[in-house]
Write a protein that holds these residues in place. Structure first.
Motif, PDB file in Angstrom:
ATOM      1  N   ARG A  90       0.870  -1.180   0.000  1.00 28.99           N
ATOM      2  CA  ARG A  90       0.000   0.000   0.000  1.00 28.99           C
ATOM      3  C   ARG A  90       0.900   1.221   0.000  1.00 28.99           C
ATOM      4  O   ARG A  90       1.856   1.284   0.779  1.00 28.99           O
ATOM      5  N   GLY A  91       0.616   2.187  -0.846  1.00 21.79           N
ATOM      6  CA  GLY A  91       1.528   3.288  -1.073  1.00 21.79           C
ATOM      7  C   GLY A  91       1.969   4.035   0.171  1.00 21.79           C
ATOM      8  O   GLY A  91       3.129   4.418   0.298  1.00 21.79           O
ATOM      9  N   ASP A  92       1.053   4.266   1.118  1.00 23.34           N
ATOM     10  CA  ASP A  92       1.408   5.059   2.296  1.00 23.34           C
ATOM     11  C   ASP A  92       2.100   4.241   3.374  1.00 23.34           C
ATOM     12  O   ASP A  92       2.689   4.805   4.302  1.00 23.34           O
ATOM     13  N   MET A  93       2.036   2.913   3.278  1.00 24.63           N
ATOM     14  CA  MET A  93       2.606   2.045   4.306  1.00 24.63           C
ATOM     15  C   MET A  93       3.882   1.342   3.852  1.00 24.63           C
ATOM     16  O   MET A  93       4.812   1.147   4.638  1.00 24.63           O
ATOM     17  N   GLY A  94       3.925   0.933   2.606  1.00 26.43           N
ATOM     18  CA  GLY A  94       5.054   0.158   2.119  1.00 26.43           C
ATOM     19  C   GLY A  94       4.660  -1.283   1.870  1.00 26.43           C
ATOM     20  O   GLY A  94       3.503  -1.578   1.544  1.00 26.43           O
ATOM     21  N   THR A  95       5.619  -2.182   2.041  1.00 20.65           N
ATOM     22  CA  THR A  95       5.425  -3.584   1.688  1.00 20.65           C
ATOM     23  C   THR A  95       5.419  -4.456   2.932  1.00 20.65           C
ATOM     24  O   THR A  95       6.240  -4.294   3.827  1.00 20.65           O
ATOM     25  N   LEU A  96       4.474  -5.386   2.966  1.00 19.53           N
ATOM     26  CA  LEU A  96       4.387  -6.392   4.021  1.00 19.53           C
ATOM     27  C   LEU A  96       4.517  -7.754   3.358  1.00 19.53           C
ATOM     28  O   LEU A  96       3.752  -8.091   2.450  1.00 19.53           O
ATOM     29  N   GLN A  97       5.507  -8.521   3.809  1.00 17.21           N
ATOM     30  CA  GLN A  97       5.774  -9.810   3.182  1.00 17.21           C
ATOM     31  C   GLN A  97       5.815 -10.893   4.255  1.00 17.21           C
ATOM     32  O   GLN A  97       6.304 -10.667   5.369  1.00 17.21           O
ATOM     33  N   PHE A  98       5.306 -12.075   3.901  1.00 13.21           N
ATOM     34  CA  PHE A  98       5.275 -13.190   4.843  1.00 13.21           C
ATOM     35  C   PHE A  98       6.142 -14.331   4.324  1.00 13.21           C
ATOM     36  O   PHE A  98       6.161 -14.630   3.128  1.00 13.21           O
ATOM     37  N   VAL A  99       6.855 -14.968   5.247  1.00 11.73           N
ATOM     38  CA  VAL A  99       7.603 -16.184   4.944  1.00 11.73           C
ATOM     39  C   VAL A  99       7.135 -17.272   5.895  1.00 11.73           C
ATOM     40  O   VAL A  99       6.708 -17.001   7.018  1.00 11.73           O
ATOM     41  N   CYS A 100       7.198 -18.511   5.431  1.00 10.50           N
ATOM     42  CA  CYS A 100       6.765 -19.648   6.229  1.00 10.50           C
ATOM     43  C   CYS A 100       7.790 -20.772   6.096  1.00 10.50           C
ATOM     44  O   CYS A 100       8.600 -20.770   5.165  1.00 10.50           O
ATOM     45  N   PRO A 101       7.786 -21.754   7.000  1.00  8.12           N
ATOM     46  CA  PRO A 101       8.748 -22.859   6.891  1.00  8.12           C
ATOM     47  C   PRO A 101       8.593 -23.628   5.594  1.00  8.12           C
ATOM     48  O   PRO A 101       7.475 -23.885   5.136  1.00  8.12           O
ATOM     49  N   GLN A 102       9.714 -23.969   5.002  1.00  4.17           N
ATOM     50  CA  GLN A 102       9.705 -24.819   3.811  1.00  4.17           C
ATOM     51  C   GLN A 102       9.668 -26.269   4.264  1.00  4.17           C
ATOM     52  O   GLN A 102      10.579 -26.752   4.920  1.00  4.17           O
ATOM     53  N   ILE A 103       8.604 -26.976   3.914  1.00  7.59           N
ATOM     54  CA  ILE A 103       8.394 -28.337   4.383  1.00  7.59           C
ATOM     55  C   ILE A 103       8.921 -29.368   3.389  1.00  7.59           C
ATOM     56  O   ILE A 103       9.391 -30.437   3.771  1.00  7.59           O
ATOM     57  N   LYS A 104       8.865 -29.049   2.109  1.00 13.28           N
ATOM     58  CA  LYS A 104       9.312 -29.992   1.087  1.00 13.28           C
ATOM     59  C   LYS A 104      10.121 -29.270   0.025  1.00 13.28           C
ATOM     60  O   LYS A 104       9.973 -28.050  -0.162  1.00 13.28           O
ATOM     61  N   PRO A 105      10.995 -29.990  -0.686  1.00 16.51           N
ATOM     62  CA  PRO A 105      11.809 -29.349  -1.732  1.00 16.51           C
ATOM     63  C   PRO A 105      10.924 -28.748  -2.828  1.00 16.51           C
ATOM     64  O   PRO A 105       9.838 -29.246  -3.119  1.00 16.51           O
TER      65      PRO A 105
END
Length: 265
Positions: A90-105
């Motif tokens: 959102r332009g006034d806030m910036g970027t929000l990104q999520f990462v999660c555990p990688q369970i499989k290749p």
């Protein structure tokens, strides 16, 4: 220097979902400074927020819907050296990104529900996090950050080693090393806590790899020189000797603590 963490403006928006996420990267460093070290914090320039979460997809559909209802749009952006990573913008806030555990290749980012990027390091960061209290506009929020030792370990394990590194990898590694220096150079109490946390990490070979990476990226290396410049820009009152003195004390300190723990066990 600011006396509040720059993540503050995000907290009212994320209030109902904070218990399910762990704040990572630069925003976590600000929270360590502000809430654990109880020191004024110099905010990082980036507006971006990176958060670790147990899993993406339909499990957190309500968080995705909340963000889109607040005007956030899905955006393709670069994350580290990974191209085409999904995030919320959102332009006034910036970027929000999520990462999660990688369970499989070859696990792909979630396409339905909450966008989250699988990363094999995230399981380490989400284990045994702790909450810090952050006041913002008259309200106190409970925000989760990684265990300090796991956060520092992750930064060290990401450091590139070897010859012939391209500019992109030098930059990324310099950013990771900067976070280590930011937290540990002037904070002996946190340094002791980090080393104590190292004793709990399994397998212990991860900590040995961390130490070896630091040895290969010490004073005189291209990554150290790049990081040193960034650190002195961030803390202009510091001197080069402060960084080198810390480095030549920290490596033996960690090694000695690990050897003593191994002997006791």
């Amino acid at each position: 220097m600011r006396v509040f963490a720059s993540i503050g403006s995000w907290l009212p928006l994320l209030k109902d979902f904070l218990p399910s996420m762990v704040i990572l990267e630069e925003k976590a460093v600000e929270l360590y400074h502000f809430s654990l070290l109880e020191k004024p914090v110099s905010s990082y320039r980036t507006q971006d927020v990176l958060a670790g979460i147990a899993k993406g997809g339909k499990t957190f559909q309500d968080l995705h819907e909340h963000l889109t209802a607040q005007g956030f749009q899905r955006k393709i952006r670069k994350m580290g050296i990974q191209p085409n990573s999904r995030a919320y913008f959102r332009g006034d806030m910036g970027t929000l990104q999520f990462v999660c555990p990688q369970i499989k290749p070859n696990q792909k980012p979630t396409a339905q529900g909450l966008c989250a990027i699988p990363d094999r390091r995230v399981s380490l960061l989400l284990e045994n996090p702790y909450a810090v209290n952050l006041p913002y506009l008259g309200y106190e929020y409970e925000v989760w950050v990684p265990q300090a030792g796991r956060f520092i370990l992750d930064k060290g394990l990401r450091l590139s080693t070897g010859r012939g590194l391209d500019g992109e990898r030098i930059y990324e590694s310099s950013q990771d090393l900067l976070l280590i220096l930011d937290l540990l150079v002037s904070n002996e109490e946190l340094q002791e806590e980090v080393v104590n946390d190292f004793h709990e990490i399994r397998p212990p070979g991860l900590v040995r790899e961390f130490v070896e990476n630091l040895k290969q990226n010490g004073p005189g290396s291209v990554i150290w020189d790049s990081t040193q410049k960034l650190y002195l820009e961030r803390y202009p009152e510091s001197k080069i000797v402060d960084l080198t003195r810390w480095y030549w004390k920290f490596i033996p300190y960690v090694t000695r603590a690990l050897n003593e723990a191994r002997e006791e066990s």
